[in-house]
Design a protein around this motif. Sequence first.
Motif, PDB file in Angstrom:
ATOM      1  N   VAL A   1      -5.367   4.137   2.750  1.00 59.61           N
ATOM      2  CA  VAL A   1      -5.809   3.194   3.784  1.00 59.61           C
ATOM      3  C   VAL A   1      -6.570   3.923   4.880  1.00 59.61           C
ATOM      4  O   VAL A   1      -7.624   3.446   5.343  1.00 59.61           O
ATOM      5  N   LYS A   2      -6.073   5.078   5.285  1.00 60.26           N
ATOM      6  CA  LYS A   2      -6.770   5.865   6.316  1.00 60.26           C
ATOM      7  C   LYS A   2      -8.159   6.277   5.839  1.00 60.26           C
ATOM      8  O   LYS A   2      -9.132   6.213   6.599  1.00 60.26           O
ATOM      9  N   ARG A   3      -8.246   6.716   4.570  1.00 58.63           N
ATOM     10  CA  ARG A   3      -9.552   7.098   4.025  1.00 58.63           C
ATOM     11  C   ARG A   3     -10.490   5.900   3.971  1.00 58.63           C
ATOM     12  O   ARG A   3     -11.702   6.025   4.212  1.00 58.63           O
TER      13      ARG A   3
ATOM     14  N   GLU B   1     -15.959   2.947   8.636  1.00 58.35           N
ATOM     15  CA  GLU B   1     -16.583   3.296   9.920  1.00 58.35           C
ATOM     16  C   GLU B   1     -17.885   4.065   9.708  1.00 58.35           C
ATOM     17  O   GLU B   1     -18.855   3.853  10.419  1.00 58.35           O
ATOM     18  N   GLU B   2     -17.880   4.953   8.707  1.00 57.67           N
ATOM     19  CA  GLU B   2     -19.064   5.770   8.440  1.00 57.67           C
ATOM     20  C   GLU B   2     -20.071   5.057   7.546  1.00 57.67           C
ATOM     21  O   GLU B   2     -21.200   5.522   7.386  1.00 57.67           O
ATOM     22  N   GLY B   3     -19.659   3.958   6.939  1.00 55.73           N
ATOM     23  CA  GLY B   3     -20.544   3.232   6.034  1.00 55.73           C
ATOM     24  C   GLY B   3     -20.786   3.984   4.732  1.00 55.73           C
ATOM     25  O   GLY B   3     -21.832   3.819   4.097  1.00 55.73           O
ATOM     26  N   ASP B   4     -19.841   4.781   4.327  1.00 60.35           N
ATOM     27  CA  ASP B   4     -19.969   5.619   3.130  1.00 60.35           C
ATOM     28  C   ASP B   4     -19.502   4.835   1.900  1.00 60.35           C
ATOM     29  O   ASP B   4     -18.306   4.707   1.641  1.00 60.35           O
TER      30      ASP B   4
ATOM     31  N   GLN C   1     -17.534   6.916  -0.806  1.00 62.78           N
ATOM     32  CA  GLN C   1     -16.144   7.145  -0.405  1.00 62.78           C
ATOM     33  C   GLN C   1     -15.325   5.863  -0.585  1.00 62.78           C
ATOM     34  O   GLN C   1     -14.175   5.913  -1.017  1.00 62.78           O
ATOM     35  N   LEU C   2     -15.904   4.715  -0.275  1.00 61.40           N
ATOM     36  CA  LEU C   2     -15.209   3.442  -0.484  1.00 61.40           C
ATOM     37  C   LEU C   2     -14.914   3.208  -1.960  1.00 61.40           C
ATOM     38  O   LEU C   2     -13.842   2.705  -2.314  1.00 61.40           O
ATOM     39  N   LEU C   3     -15.845   3.585  -2.814  1.00 62.32           N
ATOM     40  CA  LEU C   3     -15.622   3.462  -4.253  1.00 62.32           C
ATOM     41  C   LEU C   3     -14.473   4.368  -4.691  1.00 62.32           C
ATOM     42  O   LEU C   3     -13.614   3.963  -5.477  1.00 62.32           O
TER      43      LEU C   3
END
Length: 81
Positions: A33-35, A41-44, A47-49
């Motif tokens: 969840v933290k990641r 926030e970074e719009g990455d 990383q979301l995937l």
Amino acid sequence: MSGTLQKAKGFKKSKTGMYMSIATSLFGVVGTVKRAQRAREEGDKLQLLDVAVSAAGIVTGVALLVREIRRLDTDDVLADD
């Protein structure tokens, strides 16, 4: 194999051991969840995937453990007959 090592292997397949495995798997949710928040926030998107794949792994692992617990319950009921 020593008796202590044999007990440890048996604990992993016991009901208590399964519940402990579920608990440790759920602790992984906190980091995931933290990641996810940081990635949003970074719009990455990559990383979301990665977070989505990790979350799917956690859900699958917990589902497998729950299935094993249900099988242990079923085995216990049959053993009582």
